[in-house]
Scaffold this motif. Structure first.
Motif, PDB file in Angstrom:
ATOM      1  N   VAL A 163      -6.918 -11.073   6.579  1.00  0.00           N
ATOM      2  CA  VAL A 163      -6.644  -9.649   6.379  1.00  0.00           C
ATOM      3  C   VAL A 163      -5.764  -9.531   5.144  1.00  0.00           C
ATOM      4  CG1 VAL A 163      -5.685  -7.544   7.377  1.00  0.00           C
ATOM      5  CG2 VAL A 163      -6.824  -9.234   8.850  1.00  0.00           C
ATOM      6  N   ARG A 164      -6.313  -8.979   4.084  1.00  0.00           N
ATOM      7  CA  ARG A 164      -5.603  -8.848   2.799  1.00  0.00           C
ATOM      8  C   ARG A 164      -5.173  -7.391   2.622  1.00  0.00           C
ATOM      9  NH1 ARG A 164      -9.346 -10.829   0.023  1.00  0.00           N
ATOM     10  NH2 ARG A 164      -8.571 -12.973   0.182  1.00  0.00           N
ATOM     11  N   LEU A 165      -3.870  -7.169   2.566  1.00  0.00           N
ATOM     12  CA  LEU A 165      -3.314  -5.828   2.405  1.00  0.00           C
ATOM     13  C   LEU A 165      -2.808  -5.660   0.977  1.00  0.00           C
ATOM     14  CD1 LEU A 165      -1.326  -5.554   5.763  1.00  0.00           C
ATOM     15  CD2 LEU A 165      -3.713  -4.931   5.302  1.00  0.00           C
ATOM     16  N   LEU A 166      -3.170  -4.544   0.347  1.00  0.00           N
ATOM     17  CA  LEU A 166      -2.840  -4.290  -1.057  1.00  0.00           C
ATOM     18  C   LEU A 166      -1.707  -3.276  -1.161  1.00  0.00           C
ATOM     19  CD1 LEU A 166      -5.741  -5.493  -1.056  1.00  0.00           C
ATOM     20  CD2 LEU A 166      -6.245  -4.051  -3.020  1.00  0.00           C
ATOM     21  N   PHE A 167      -0.744  -3.571  -2.040  1.00  0.00           N
ATOM     22  CA  PHE A 167       0.410  -2.701  -2.236  1.00  0.00           C
ATOM     23  C   PHE A 167       0.746  -2.583  -3.717  1.00  0.00           C
ATOM     24  CE2 PHE A 167       0.977  -4.979   1.783  1.00  0.00           C
ATOM     25  CZ  PHE A 167       1.186  -3.946   2.681  1.00  0.00           C
ATOM     26  N   ALA A 168       1.335  -1.463  -4.093  1.00  0.00           N
ATOM     27  CA  ALA A 168       2.002  -1.297  -5.386  1.00  0.00           C
ATOM     28  C   ALA A 168       2.994  -0.158  -5.212  1.00  0.00           C
ATOM     29  CB  ALA A 168       1.005  -0.984  -6.499  1.00  0.00           C
ATOM     30  N   GLU A 169       4.207  -0.346  -5.694  1.00  0.00           N
ATOM     31  CA  GLU A 169       5.200   0.726  -5.594  1.00  0.00           C
ATOM     32  C   GLU A 169       4.982   1.717  -6.731  1.00  0.00           C
ATOM     33  OE1 GLU A 169       7.194   3.268  -4.429  1.00  0.00           O
ATOM     34  OE2 GLU A 169       7.652   1.528  -3.150  1.00  0.00           O
ATOM     35  N   ILE A 170       4.631   2.951  -6.397  1.00  0.00           N
ATOM     36  CA  ILE A 170       4.311   3.961  -7.409  1.00  0.00           C
ATOM     37  C   ILE A 170       5.369   5.057  -7.476  1.00  0.00           C
ATOM     38  CG2 ILE A 170       1.832   3.511  -7.302  1.00  0.00           C
ATOM     39  CD1 ILE A 170       1.531   5.951  -5.482  1.00  0.00           C
ATOM     40  N   HIS A 171       6.448   4.916  -6.694  1.00  0.00           N
ATOM     41  CA  HIS A 171       7.502   5.932  -6.682  1.00  0.00           C
ATOM     42  C   HIS A 171       8.848   5.400  -7.163  1.00  0.00           C
ATOM     43  CE1 HIS A 171       4.936   8.780  -4.508  1.00  0.00           C
ATOM     44  NE2 HIS A 171       4.593   7.783  -3.716  1.00  0.00           N
ATOM     45  N   PHE A 172       9.310   4.291  -6.563  1.00  0.00           N
ATOM     46  CA  PHE A 172      10.663   3.784  -6.800  1.00  0.00           C
ATOM     47  C   PHE A 172      10.641   2.628  -7.799  1.00  0.00           C
ATOM     48  CE2 PHE A 172      10.634   5.392  -2.376  1.00  0.00           C
ATOM     49  CZ  PHE A 172      11.489   6.474  -2.564  1.00  0.00           C
ATOM     50  N   LYS A 173      11.592   2.657  -8.739  1.00  0.00           N
ATOM     51  CA  LYS A 173      11.645   1.638  -9.787  1.00  0.00           C
ATOM     52  C   LYS A 173      12.520   0.454  -9.410  1.00  0.00           C
ATOM     53  CE  LYS A 173      10.937   5.000 -13.510  1.00  0.00           C
ATOM     54  NZ  LYS A 173      11.444   5.529 -14.802  1.00  0.00           N
ATOM     55  N   GLU A 174      13.381   0.611  -8.396  1.00  0.00           N
ATOM     56  CA  GLU A 174      14.339  -0.422  -8.041  1.00  0.00           C
ATOM     57  C   GLU A 174      14.039  -1.006  -6.666  1.00  0.00           C
ATOM     58  OE1 GLU A 174      18.139   1.389  -8.233  1.00  0.00           O
ATOM     59  OE2 GLU A 174      18.026   1.843 -10.390  1.00  0.00           O
ATOM     60  N   ALA A 175      14.337  -2.302  -6.531  1.00  0.00           N
ATOM     61  CA  ALA A 175      14.194  -2.955  -5.229  1.00  0.00           C
ATOM     62  C   ALA A 175      15.183  -2.358  -4.234  1.00  0.00           C
ATOM     63  CB  ALA A 175      14.424  -4.453  -5.375  1.00  0.00           C
ATOM     64  N   GLY A 176      14.824  -2.388  -2.966  1.00  0.00           N
ATOM     65  CA  GLY A 176      15.688  -1.895  -1.909  1.00  0.00           C
ATOM     66  C   GLY A 176      15.499  -0.429  -1.581  1.00  0.00           C
ATOM     67  N   LYS A 177      14.748   0.301  -2.393  1.00  0.00           N
ATOM     68  CA  LYS A 177      14.533   1.728  -2.153  1.00  0.00           C
ATOM     69  C   LYS A 177      13.495   1.971  -1.059  1.00  0.00           C
ATOM     70  CE  LYS A 177      17.301   3.276  -5.390  1.00  0.00           C
ATOM     71  NZ  LYS A 177      18.506   4.079  -5.073  1.00  0.00           N
ATOM     72  N   ARG A 178      12.589   1.010  -0.870  1.00  0.00           N
ATOM     73  CA  ARG A 178      11.595   1.111   0.212  1.00  0.00           C
ATOM     74  C   ARG A 178      11.460  -0.274   0.854  1.00  0.00           C
ATOM     75  NH1 ARG A 178       7.197   4.605   0.534  1.00  0.00           N
ATOM     76  NH2 ARG A 178       7.075   4.817  -1.739  1.00  0.00           N
ATOM     77  N   VAL A 179      11.729  -0.343   2.135  1.00  0.00           N
ATOM     78  CA  VAL A 179      11.622  -1.606   2.868  1.00  0.00           C
ATOM     79  C   VAL A 179      10.933  -1.312   4.199  1.00  0.00           C
ATOM     80  CG1 VAL A 179      12.837  -3.582   3.850  1.00  0.00           C
ATOM     81  CG2 VAL A 179      13.756  -2.443   1.811  1.00  0.00           C
ATOM     82  N   PHE A 180       9.948  -2.114   4.540  1.00  0.00           N
ATOM     83  CA  PHE A 180       9.233  -1.945   5.805  1.00  0.00           C
ATOM     84  C   PHE A 180       8.688  -3.296   6.243  1.00  0.00           C
ATOM     85  CE2 PHE A 180       6.340  -1.169   2.309  1.00  0.00           C
ATOM     86  CZ  PHE A 180       5.192  -1.863   2.642  1.00  0.00           C
ATOM     87  N   SER A 181       8.187  -3.340   7.452  1.00  0.00           N
ATOM     88  CA  SER A 181       7.564  -4.560   7.967  1.00  0.00           C
ATOM     89  C   SER A 181       6.139  -4.246   8.388  1.00  0.00           C
ATOM     90  CB  SER A 181       8.348  -5.116   9.161  1.00  0.00           C
ATOM     91  OG  SER A 181       9.634  -5.516   8.779  1.00  0.00           O
ATOM     92  N   VAL A 182       5.304  -5.281   8.395  1.00  0.00           N
ATOM     93  CA  VAL A 182       3.907  -5.112   8.795  1.00  0.00           C
ATOM     94  C   VAL A 182       3.484  -6.311   9.628  1.00  0.00           C
ATOM     95  CG1 VAL A 182       3.085  -6.129   6.620  1.00  0.00           C
ATOM     96  CG2 VAL A 182       1.556  -4.682   7.957  1.00  0.00           C
ATOM     97  N   ALA A 183       2.704  -6.052  10.661  1.00  0.00           N
ATOM     98  CA  ALA A 183       2.160  -7.097  11.520  1.00  0.00           C
ATOM     99  C   ALA A 183       0.674  -6.850  11.720  1.00  0.00           C
ATOM    100  CB  ALA A 183       2.875  -7.113  12.872  1.00  0.00           C
ATOM    101  N   VAL A 184      -0.078  -7.916  11.917  1.00  0.00           N
ATOM    102  CA  VAL A 184      -1.527  -7.816  12.106  1.00  0.00           C
ATOM    103  C   VAL A 184      -1.914  -8.489  13.411  1.00  0.00           C
ATOM    104  CG1 VAL A 184      -3.796  -8.412  11.188  1.00  0.00           C
ATOM    105  CG2 VAL A 184      -1.954  -7.749   9.623  1.00  0.00           C
ATOM    106  N   ASP A 185      -2.523  -7.719  14.305  1.00  0.00           N
ATOM    107  CA  ASP A 185      -3.015  -8.231  15.593  1.00  0.00           C
ATOM    108  C   ASP A 185      -1.975  -9.082  16.327  1.00  0.00           C
ATOM    109  OD1 ASP A 185      -5.379  -6.946  15.866  1.00  0.00           O
ATOM    110  OD2 ASP A 185      -6.639  -8.721  15.775  1.00  0.00           O
TER     111      ASP A 185
END
Length: 214
Positions: free
Chosen positions: A120-142
């Motif tokens: 399962v390949r999930l694609l991401f790119a941050e298109i809003h925030f320029k700095e690290a730490g502004k968006r943090v989340f976790s993801v799990a698969v099955d």
């Protein structure tokens, strides 16, 4: 007078047989070692066609599209430049082979040896925030252990592509539901997803061919 055994063929016949075997091997189509079961372009609202392959529109949560270009994404830039994002914990059921269990079984039969797992390949790119730490989340698969992600940190900046791959068993539940469960957990700002690709993989490690199922 010496008798020739019945099972011994003259040399010219052996050559003819070898040519026929080689011709048959060339004619037979190779068995795929992997097959694409699902792709999605999240948040864009439109199908994206990349090198003749379809990435259908997928919508869930809040949809955004960037006015900026994601650098280094190549032909998949339109996929990375849009997103679905989720305010709270969000569970997505990504359909395999259109969500049809019979179609899934047919698609998997094209793989030899029989597949035992999904990538399962999930694609991401941050298109809003320029700095690290502004968006943090976790993801799990099955049911996998949740993986924490800061896209800017992982990609080395904003407007850059980043993929996360999860290898999960091709379980009886997946075969019955023809779907994979992906769960997002929001920590800072909203969790997000730009696109996805799900591939069934056979155990072969040699040269492979790929079959796409829509």
């Amino acid at each position: 007078m010496t008798n020739t055994p019945a099972q011994q063929l003259p040399a010219r016949h052996c050559c003819t047989l070898l040519v026929l075997v080689l011709a048959l091997a060339t004619w037979l189509p190779p068995c795929a070692a992997q097959v694409v079961l699902a792709r999605g372009n999240c948040g864009g609202g439109n199908e994206v066609v990349v090198q003749g392959e379809s990435w259908p529109a997928y919508a869930s949560g809040k949809l955004y599209r960037s006015e900026h270009t994601v650098v280094g994404a190549g032909d998949l830039a339109l996929v990375y430049e849009s997103e679905c994002n989720f305010r709270r914990t969000k569970r997505l059921w990504l359909k395999l082979a259109g969500g049809d269990a019979d179609a899934l079984g047919t698609a998997l039969s094209a793989i030899s040896p029989a597949p035992t797992q999904l990538v399962v390949r999930l694609l991401f790119a941050e298109i809003h925030f320029k700095e690290a730490g502004k968006r943090v989340f976790s993801v799990a698969v099955d049911g996998s252990k949740p993986r924490q992600l800061d896209v800017v940190a992982a990609a080395g900046g904003w407007l850059r592509p980043h993929n996360e791959e999860f290898v999960v068993p091709l379980s009886a539940a997946v075969l019955q539901t023809a779907a994979v469960r992906v769960t997002f957990y929001t920590h800072v700002q909203r969790a997000k997803l730009a696109g996805f690709e799900i591939v069934a993989v056979g155990p072969s490690t040699g040269t492979t061919s790929t079959t796409t199922t829509t």
